[in-house]
Design a protein around this motif. Structure first.
Motif, short mmCIF file in Angstrom:
data_model
loop_
_atom_site.label_atom_id
_atom_site.label_comp_id
_atom_site.label_asym_id
_atom_site.label_seq_id
_atom_site.Cartn_x
_atom_site.Cartn_y
_atom_site.Cartn_z
N GLY A 141 56.97 76.66 20.69
CA GLY A 141 58.20 76.68 21.49
C GLY A 141 57.92 77.02 22.95
N SER A 142 58.85 77.75 23.56
CA SER A 142 58.72 78.05 25.00
C SER A 142 57.61 79.05 25.29
CB SER A 142 60.06 78.57 25.55
OG SER A 142 61.06 77.61 25.33
N THR A 143 57.02 79.66 24.25
CA THR A 143 55.90 80.58 24.53
C THR A 143 54.67 79.78 25.01
OG1 THR A 143 54.82 80.66 22.35
CG2 THR A 143 56.72 82.11 22.68
N LEU B 257 59.74 74.49 10.28
CA LEU B 257 60.00 73.12 10.75
C LEU B 257 60.13 73.14 12.26
CD1 LEU B 257 62.63 72.24 8.01
CD2 LEU B 257 60.36 71.20 8.24
N GLU B 258 59.28 72.42 12.93
CA GLU B 258 59.29 72.41 14.41
C GLU B 258 59.49 70.98 14.90
OE1 GLU B 258 59.24 74.43 17.24
OE2 GLU B 258 59.34 72.44 18.14
N LYS B 259 60.49 70.85 15.76
CA LYS B 259 60.86 69.54 16.30
C LYS B 259 59.75 68.91 17.15
CE LYS B 259 64.08 69.40 19.72
NZ LYS B 259 65.41 69.30 20.34
N GLY C 296 54.10 84.62 30.41
CA GLY C 296 53.50 85.71 29.64
C GLY C 296 53.75 87.10 30.20
N THR C 297 54.71 87.21 31.14
CA THR C 297 55.06 88.55 31.62
C THR C 297 55.78 89.26 30.48
OG1 THR C 297 57.11 87.71 32.49
CG2 THR C 297 55.25 87.79 34.00
N SER C 298 55.38 90.53 30.23
CA SER C 298 55.79 91.17 28.98
C SER C 298 56.45 92.51 29.23
CB SER C 298 54.55 91.36 28.10
OG SER C 298 53.82 90.14 28.00
C1 FAD Z 1 58.79 78.03 32.23
C2 FAD Z 1 59.14 79.26 31.45
C3 FAD Z 1 58.57 80.49 31.81
C4 FAD Z 1 58.91 81.64 31.09
N1 FAD Z 1 58.28 82.82 31.39
C5 FAD Z 1 58.56 83.93 30.66
C6 FAD Z 1 57.86 85.14 30.89
O1 FAD Z 1 56.95 85.20 31.71
N2 FAD Z 1 58.20 86.24 30.17
C7 FAD Z 1 59.21 86.20 29.24
O2 FAD Z 1 59.51 87.23 28.65
N3 FAD Z 1 59.87 85.05 28.99
C8 FAD Z 1 59.56 83.92 29.66
N4 FAD Z 1 60.20 82.74 29.38
C9 FAD Z 1 61.26 82.74 28.36
C10 FAD Z 1 60.68 82.70 26.95
O3 FAD Z 1 59.65 81.76 26.85
C11 FAD Z 1 61.80 82.35 25.98
O4 FAD Z 1 62.86 83.25 26.20
C12 FAD Z 1 61.40 82.43 24.53
O5 FAD Z 1 60.28 81.66 24.24
C13 FAD Z 1 62.58 81.97 23.69
O6 FAD Z 1 62.27 82.13 22.34
P1 FAD Z 1 63.13 81.41 21.23
O7 FAD Z 1 62.48 81.66 19.94
O8 FAD Z 1 64.54 81.79 21.43
O9 FAD Z 1 63.06 79.84 21.61
P2 FAD Z 1 61.82 78.92 21.90
O10 FAD Z 1 60.61 79.72 22.19
O11 FAD Z 1 62.27 77.97 22.95
O12 FAD Z 1 61.57 78.15 20.54
C14 FAD Z 1 62.53 77.33 19.94
C15 FAD Z 1 61.80 76.23 19.17
O13 FAD Z 1 62.70 75.66 18.24
C16 FAD Z 1 62.51 74.26 18.19
N5 FAD Z 1 63.76 73.66 17.71
C17 FAD Z 1 64.97 73.70 18.31
N6 FAD Z 1 65.88 73.05 17.57
C18 FAD Z 1 65.23 72.60 16.47
C19 FAD Z 1 65.62 71.83 15.33
N7 FAD Z 1 66.89 71.41 15.17
N8 FAD Z 1 64.69 71.51 14.42
C20 FAD Z 1 63.39 71.93 14.54
N9 FAD Z 1 62.98 72.64 15.62
C21 FAD Z 1 63.87 72.99 16.56
C22 FAD Z 1 62.18 73.91 19.63
O14 FAD Z 1 61.49 72.66 19.68
C23 FAD Z 1 61.33 75.09 20.06
O15 FAD Z 1 59.96 74.85 19.81
C24 FAD Z 1 59.87 81.57 30.05
C25 FAD Z 1 60.42 80.34 29.70
C26 FAD Z 1 60.07 79.19 30.37
C27 FAD Z 1 60.67 77.88 29.97
#
Ligand code: FAD
Ligand code: SF4
Lengths: 133, 501
Positions: B83-85, B37-39, B90-92
């Motif tokens: 999500g935030s990907t 489920l994605e918001k 994309g630095t890894s």
């Molecule tokens: C601009 C930017 C640049 C970045 N660059 C890098 C990088 O180069 N290298 C790196 O390692 N990291 C980078 N990051 C960080 C990385 O993208 C995040 O740390 C990572 O994607 C987080 O993963 P996550 O699964 O915790 O959350 P997210 O990837 O944010 O995913 C969470 C998802 O859950 C959904 N969600 C939340 N609550 C609910 C709900 N109640 N119901 C349904 N859906 C919900 C959200 O809509 C979102 O799509 C960057 C982040 C940003 C914003």
């Protein structure tokens, strides 16, 4: 009604102080700036929208105590001096309020494609291909 | 309320959720129904235009303007399929050994994190870009960094067919970045996992059901309509995985009527960051080419990391402190600007936490500790040295007064850039590495989950995202999030027989 409607002249006066080039905007260019700002505000809670209007009103009338005139009636030098004092105010609420308003002005001004071109920003989805002969 | 039944319900489709979805997908063959489920919405490839406001509004929470409770920092996180990907650069990198040791989570072994990370580095096509792909902004960082005496390293990045548009943080218009939207989620869907977008989970109930609100596609908005008809649903599951991110997961668990540990929401960290700019005498290639190819890691010694970066007109203007003629002149120097991102390595601190307001919305409480401010200031000093060593004429340093430092003062940067000039609410600070809130640990007394992401006392509820970090990672986090989510998926597979019975 648009959020900025009740404070439009003061918003524009602040806008021209934040981005001096905004003084040259035509009516339709101002409309484009304000359209971006309104779109950003539309998704924000009504409480925040009200706070913004209150802040702009405050900025309009506060100079009355210091300069005897509202913000819109000040010359550019005094407008700048006044906003610089707000930007450095000891009260976080004022500093952060001005930062938020400044952010909205910068968004409205620089998010327009014409402003991007004006500052020499050329990014293109085709990347290098668009740049290398 | 419409009812639906699945065995596994995954909430969120980012680095964590996408990884779990793919790792559990083979279970579909055994009749296990898996739902993500994605918001946020699912965008079509052609909808990624690189236009700043358009993409920020479509992809980011609050259009990229989400603020901490006291309004002194902007938090960037996306809300879309992937999500935030979708917006990361994309630095890894893999987690440093010293950080995992400091986390001190019983059963979490650095070698295990590395082994799992390597799997995703391969899967996401992580590699170093060749010299042809590098722009002047990156080259100047390398030259200046080495001249100033710093150890400059190249970032491995996860791209395939990168054209160098520099739009990474607005979503890739060329589908080159290998986020979960390109790799893990499509693979999971091919194996039969269902992904429903525009579906926000409002709460998780004690009977393992989740209450979901599916939204309409707004008029004129980007993205496809939801796969389900708009309305409210109760989805009955047997295993629920919260992967809503470091803000989404704690907020969701806090508004759910569950016996969760008391420290839920604690331990939030985010690598607060400053965008610094410097003006060169001639135009450089900056807004073309992959934006982030090099870094300097001083996390262990001085609490900061420097990265190359390049932003868009409004984001750049916002990052430059002040206003008026001097501000405009700096923005108008765009073709001559070099940029560096300074990230502070903050640490879990009492009070820095996530709560939910009366409506269940997340509120992020964050106070800058003196150590964090010191990291930002030291990072700014180091950046100024690098800028000048690379030939910059002027450096914009928000911790100097006035913030513009001329090249003739290059030798005095340490005296000019100091914590004395730190004014919360004046300087633009933002963060994109959001971590913690459902930290892993020993028991409910010190943490929210165990080392398998199992919420203490609620074995059917797992967490699989950045909120698991017990403290900051001090490097870019997505690979480690995927590695931990991979562990969570393994734990679910092991417990599946019992939980699905
Ligand atoms: C601009 C930017 C640049 C970045 N660059 C890098 C990088 O180069 N290298 C790196 O390692 N990291 C980078 N990051 C960080 C990385 O993208 C995040 O740390 C990572 O994607 C987080 O993963 P996550 O699964 O915790 O959350 P997210 O990837 O944010 O995913 C969470 C998802 O859950 C959904 N969600 C939340 N609550 C609910 C709900 N109640 N119901 C349904 N859906 C919900 C959200 O809509 C979102 O799509 C960057 C982040 C940003 C914003
Ligand atoms: S620089 Fe490369 S990876 Fe980044 S948005 Fe452009 S094409 Fe995509």
């Amino acid at each position: 009604m648009a959020v900025l409607d009740p404070v439009r002249p003061a918003f524009r006066a602040v806008g021209q102080t934040v981005v001096p080039e905004a003084a040259r905007l035509t009516e339709s260019e101002w409309a484009a700036v304000e359209d971006i700002v309104e779109q950003a505000l539309a998704t924000r809670p009504p409480r925040l929208q009200r706070q913004l209007v209150t802040l702009i009103r405050l900025l309009q009338w506060l100079p009355l105590f210091r300069y005897g005139r509202p913000f819109t009636a000040l010359d550019p030098t005094h407008r700048t001096r006044f906003l610089a004092a707000i930007q450095d105010a000891p009260v976080l609420l004022l500093r952060r309020g001005f930062w938020g308003l400044r952010t909205l002005v910068l968004m409205g001004y620089y998010a327009r494609p014409v402003a991007a071109t004006e500052i020499g920003y050329q990014a293109d989805p085709r990347g290098w291909e668009a740049r290398r002969p | 309320m419409t009812e639906r039944v699945y065995e596994v319900v995954i909430i969120g489709s980012g680095a964590g959720g996408g990884t779990v979805a793919q790792a559990l997908a083979p279970m579909v063959r055994d009749g296990v129904r898996i739902l993500v489920l994605e918001k946020g919405p699912r965008l079509a490839d052609g909808e990624f235009t690189g236009r700043e406001m358009e993409m920020a509004t479509a992809l980011y929470e609050d259009g990229g303007g989400f603020l901490t409770a006291d309004g002194t920092m902007t938090l960037a996180f996306a809300c879309t399929y992937g999500g935030s990907t979708v917006v990361y650069t994309g630095t890894s990198l893999t987690a440093p050994e010293r950080v995992v040791r400091h986390w001190n989570v019983p059963g979490l072994d650095h070698a295990d994190v590395v082994r799992r990370s390597e799997k995703y580095l391969r899967e996401n096509n992580v590699h170093l870009l060749g010299p042809d792909a590098l722009n002047d902004n990156n080259r100047l960082f390398v030259e200046g960094g080495r001249r100033a005496g710093y150890h400059v390293e190249q970032f491995p990045v996860n791209v395939k067919g990168c054209r160098g548009s520099s739009f990474c943080n607005l979503g890739c218009p060329n589908q080159a970045k290998q986020g979960t939207n390109r790799v893990q989620l499509p693979a999971a869907e091919r194996d039969g996992v269902e992904v429903v977008t525009r579906a926000e989970v409002l709460r998780i109930e004690v009977d393992r059901s989740v209450v979901v609100r599916v939204g309409e596609k707004p008029a004129g908005g980007k993205g496809a309509p939801s796969e389900w008809a708009p309305g409210d649903y109760r989805v009955r599951g047997k295993i629920v995985v919260s992967a809503g991110g470091a803000i989404g997961s704690p907020a969701l668990l806090l508004r759910s009527p569950l016996p969760t540990p008391r420290c839920l929401g604690d331990g939030f960290t985010c690598h607060p960051a400053l965008i610094l700019v410097a003006e060169h005498p001639r135009a450089i290639t900056n807004d073309v080419g992959h934006p982030k190819s090099f870094f300097v890691d001083r996390g262990a010694e001085e609490r900061f990391v420097l990265e190359t970066c390049m932003y868009f007109p409004f984001t750049t203007a916002k990052a430059i402190t002040g206003f008026g003629a001097a501000h405009s002149a700096m923005v108008r120097a765009f073709p001559r600007l070099q940029m560096i991102l300074v990230l502070a390595c903050d640490h879990a601190t009492p009070g820095n936490r996530i709560t939910a307001d009366a409506a269940g919305k997340p509120v992020v409480h964050y106070r800058f500790t003196p150590e964090t401010v010191d990291g930002l200031v030291r990072g700014t000093v180091a950046s100024a040295k690098i800028f000048f060593a690379a030939g910059a004429l002027r450096v914009h340093a928000p911790f100097a007064d006035p913030p513009l430092i001329d090249a003739r003062d290059a030798a005095r940067v340490e005296a000019l850039i100091t914590t004395r000039h730190w004014r919360p609410g004046k300087t633009t600070v933002s963060a994109a590495h959001l971590m913690g809130g459902c930290g892993m640990g020993r028991s409910a007394a010190d943490s929210v989950t165990d080392v398998w992401g199992r919420v203490h006392g609620i074995p059917w509820l797992r967490v699989a995202d950045a909120s698991l970090f017990p403290d900051s990672l001090e490097i870019n986090p997505y690979v480690t999030i995927m590695a931990l989510a991979d562990r969570v998926a393994e734990g679910i597979r092991e417990d599946a027989r019992e939980l699905l019975a």
